[in-house]
Structures are given as structure tokens and as C-alpha cells.
Design a protein around this motif. Structure first.
Motif, mmCIF file in Angstrom:
data_model
loop_
_atom_site.group_PDB
_atom_site.id
_atom_site.type_symbol
_atom_site.label_atom_id
_atom_site.label_comp_id
_atom_site.label_asym_id
_atom_site.label_seq_id
_atom_site.Cartn_x
_atom_site.Cartn_y
_atom_site.Cartn_z
ATOM 1 N N MET A 20 0.842 -1.187 0.000
ATOM 2 C CA MET A 20 0.000 0.000 0.000
ATOM 3 C C MET A 20 0.880 1.241 0.000
ATOM 4 S SD MET A 20 -3.030 1.058 2.650
ATOM 5 C CE MET A 20 -4.140 -0.164 1.944
ATOM 6 N N ARG A 21 0.481 2.244 -0.799
ATOM 7 C CA ARG A 21 1.261 3.472 -0.921
ATOM 8 C C ARG A 21 1.366 4.200 0.416
ATOM 9 N NH1 ARG A 21 -0.692 7.076 -5.743
ATOM 10 N NH2 ARG A 21 0.036 5.169 -6.798
ATOM 11 N N ASN A 22 2.567 4.701 0.691
ATOM 12 C CA ASN A 22 2.786 5.410 1.946
ATOM 13 C C ASN A 22 2.051 6.750 1.952
ATOM 14 O OD1 ASN A 22 4.177 5.851 4.527
ATOM 15 N ND2 ASN A 22 5.230 7.465 3.403
ATOM 16 N N LYS A 23 1.393 7.027 3.059
ATOM 17 C CA LYS A 23 0.668 8.286 3.220
ATOM 18 C C LYS A 23 1.371 9.103 4.308
ATOM 19 C CE LYS A 23 -3.748 6.090 2.012
ATOM 20 N NZ LYS A 23 -3.128 4.775 1.708
ATOM 21 N N GLY A 73 -3.236 -8.387 13.331
ATOM 22 C CA GLY A 73 -3.132 -8.187 11.888
ATOM 23 C C GLY A 73 -4.527 -8.032 11.300
ATOM 24 N N THR A 74 -4.966 -6.800 11.123
ATOM 25 C CA THR A 74 -6.367 -6.562 10.748
ATOM 26 C C THR A 74 -6.652 -6.659 9.261
ATOM 27 O OG1 THR A 74 -5.959 -4.190 10.514
ATOM 28 C CG2 THR A 74 -6.679 -4.979 12.686
ATOM 29 N N ASN A 92 -0.586 2.806 7.250
ATOM 30 C CA ASN A 92 -1.378 3.038 6.043
ATOM 31 C C ASN A 92 -2.582 2.096 5.979
ATOM 32 O OD1 ASN A 92 0.538 5.009 4.747
ATOM 33 N ND2 ASN A 92 1.885 3.229 4.936
ATOM 34 N N VAL A 93 -2.376 0.849 6.388
ATOM 35 C CA VAL A 93 -3.480 -0.104 6.471
ATOM 36 C C VAL A 93 -4.468 0.330 7.549
ATOM 37 C CG1 VAL A 93 -4.088 -2.487 7.070
ATOM 38 C CG2 VAL A 93 -2.112 -2.038 5.606
ATOM 39 N N THR A 150 -9.743 2.205 10.203
ATOM 40 C CA THR A 150 -10.359 3.312 10.938
ATOM 41 C C THR A 150 -11.547 3.871 10.170
ATOM 42 O OG1 THR A 150 -8.213 3.887 11.884
ATOM 43 C CG2 THR A 150 -9.926 5.570 11.995
ATOM 44 N N GLU A 151 -11.390 4.022 8.881
ATOM 45 C CA GLU A 151 -12.481 4.534 8.047
ATOM 46 C C GLU A 151 -13.712 3.628 8.114
ATOM 47 O OE1 GLU A 151 -9.807 6.865 4.634
ATOM 48 O OE2 GLU A 151 -10.474 4.799 4.286
ATOM 49 N N LYS A 152 -13.480 2.314 8.129
ATOM 50 C CA LYS A 152 -14.605 1.377 8.215
ATOM 51 C C LYS A 152 -15.323 1.493 9.557
ATOM 52 C CE LYS A 152 -13.413 -2.364 5.004
ATOM 53 N NZ LYS A 152 -12.263 -1.732 4.331
#
Length: 208
Positions: free
Chosen positions: A1-4, A43-44, A70-71, A76-78
Motif C-alpha cells: 500500500m502506498r505510503n501516506k 493483523g487486521t 497506512n493499512v 479506521t475509516e470502516k
């Protein structure tokens, strides 16, 4: 996943859901609105498993543990989108579980599609290695379950040997979960991907 680059700032702005700085170390119960049994997922992934469980079981508090910031944003959004009050998230290295939790504090541990670390020299990093099993045994209440799923045959075989050598009792073994899928199975995003590729899904439920 791209680093934010903004990941930590985002997670810290949601400190009512995510513990970035070990604020609730040794006092995880105070992170929740209600005092309920605690289940943890080490590990989510993207959070489908833990948020689905939390919706199905409001009487249980769920803790999602993830080391990748990043994951953790996706999880969190969910949680925010679903308005779940019984899910809390820890930005935490699994190696430090016993620094964070108290002994006999947790009722169940889930390990879903963990990194197989296929090289022999990396065996100690596998989440079913004896050093991790020792941590689970300490933080779990007596006769509690570790539930493990993987598509990786090598990791499955390693886990069987490791758990057996540790003296665990196998409550359930399933060598092909999707052949006759139990209704309680929750498919993670990785599970769907691997299953579509024709991989068998292995499932272990074991107690100490």
C-alpha cells in the motif's frame, strides 16, 4: 500500500478509536464504552473481518492490532463509517503484546492470513511461532481459543506442529473451509482473493 505521509496525523485525530501512542497500555478496558469480553485480531488487514464480527456481536469488544499505519487508515475509516462503539484499534507491533495487555485479560485471539515468512531464518516472525504462542497464553483467559486461518500450506503445517509442540488442544481443524463452508465463517478480503485463485483455505481453532 502506498505510503501516506499524513497517516499518523489522521490516526491521532481519531484517538477515540485508534491508540497510536500506547495511551491505553495495561488499561484497554477503559478504551471502550462498555466493560465486555475482549477479542483481539492480530493483523487486521483492511478490517472486513473485525468490523463484521463487531456488527454481529455487539456484546463483545474487539481490538484490532496492526503495525502498518497506512493499512490502519482503511480500518479506521470502516469503523467510523459503521459507527462501531465496540471496536478499538492499536497501532502496535505484535512483538510487544504483553507489554500492552495484562495477563488473563483477553477471551479470544484471531490470526487471519498472517505473513507466512517462508524463509527458515524468519520462522520466529511467524505469528504461530512458540514465542507468540507464549504471549497469547499469558494474555488469554483459561481455555480460551486461538483461531487461525491461512491459504499457505507451509504456514498451516508449521502452525500445526508449533501448536502441538506447545501443548495446545485442537478444537477444530478444517483443511478446506470453502468446500463445505461453515455459516459462521467471515471471508476476509485476502480470503476472497486467494480463494478465487483456487487456493484452499485452512482453519485451526486451538486452546491452551
Amino acid at each position: 500500500m502506498r505510503n501516506k505521509p499524513w497517516a499518523i496525523d489522521y490516526l491521532e485525530s481519531n484517538a477515540h478509536i485508534v491508540d497510536v501512542n500506547n495511551t491505553y497500555s495495561k488499561k484497554i478496558k477503559t478504551f471502550f464504552d462498555k466493560d465486555q469480553p475482549i477479542h483481539i485480531e492480530v493483523g487486521t488487514g483492511m478490517g472486513i473481518f473485525i468490523t463484521t464480527l463487531a456488527q454481529q456481536n455487539p456484546e463483545i469488544n474487539y481490538v484490532g492490532i496492526e503495525i502498518d499505519k497506512n493499512v490502519m487508515i482503511r480500518v479506521t475509516e470502516k469503523v467510523l463509517e459503521l459507527g462501531l462503539s465496540n471496536v478499538r484499534l492499536l497501532l502496535l507491533d505484535a512483538n510487544t503484546l504483553m507489554d500492552y495487555f495484562n495477563e488473563n485479560e483477553v477471551d479470544k485471539v484471531y490470526l487471519n492470513f498472517s505473513d507466512p515468512w517462508p524463509k527458515v531464518r524468519h520462522a520466529k516472525r511467524r505469528l504461530t511461532h512458540s514465542r507468540f504462542l507464549s504471549s497469547y497464553k499469558q494474555l488469554l483467559k483459561k481455555d480460551s481459543i486461538v483461531e487461525f486461518k491461512t491459504d499457505n500450506r507451509g504456514l498451516f503445517e508449521f502452525s500445526l506442529i508449533s501448536m502441538n509442540a506447545f501443548g495446545m488442544t485442537f478444537e477444530n481443524l478444517n483443511l478446506d473451509v470453502h468446500d463445505d463452508e461453515p455459516k459462521e465463517n467471515i471471508r476476509t478480503e485476502y480470503e476472497e482473493k486467494f480463494s478465487q485463485r483456487g487456493h484452499k483455505i485452512y482453519w485451526i481453532q486451538a486452546s491452551f
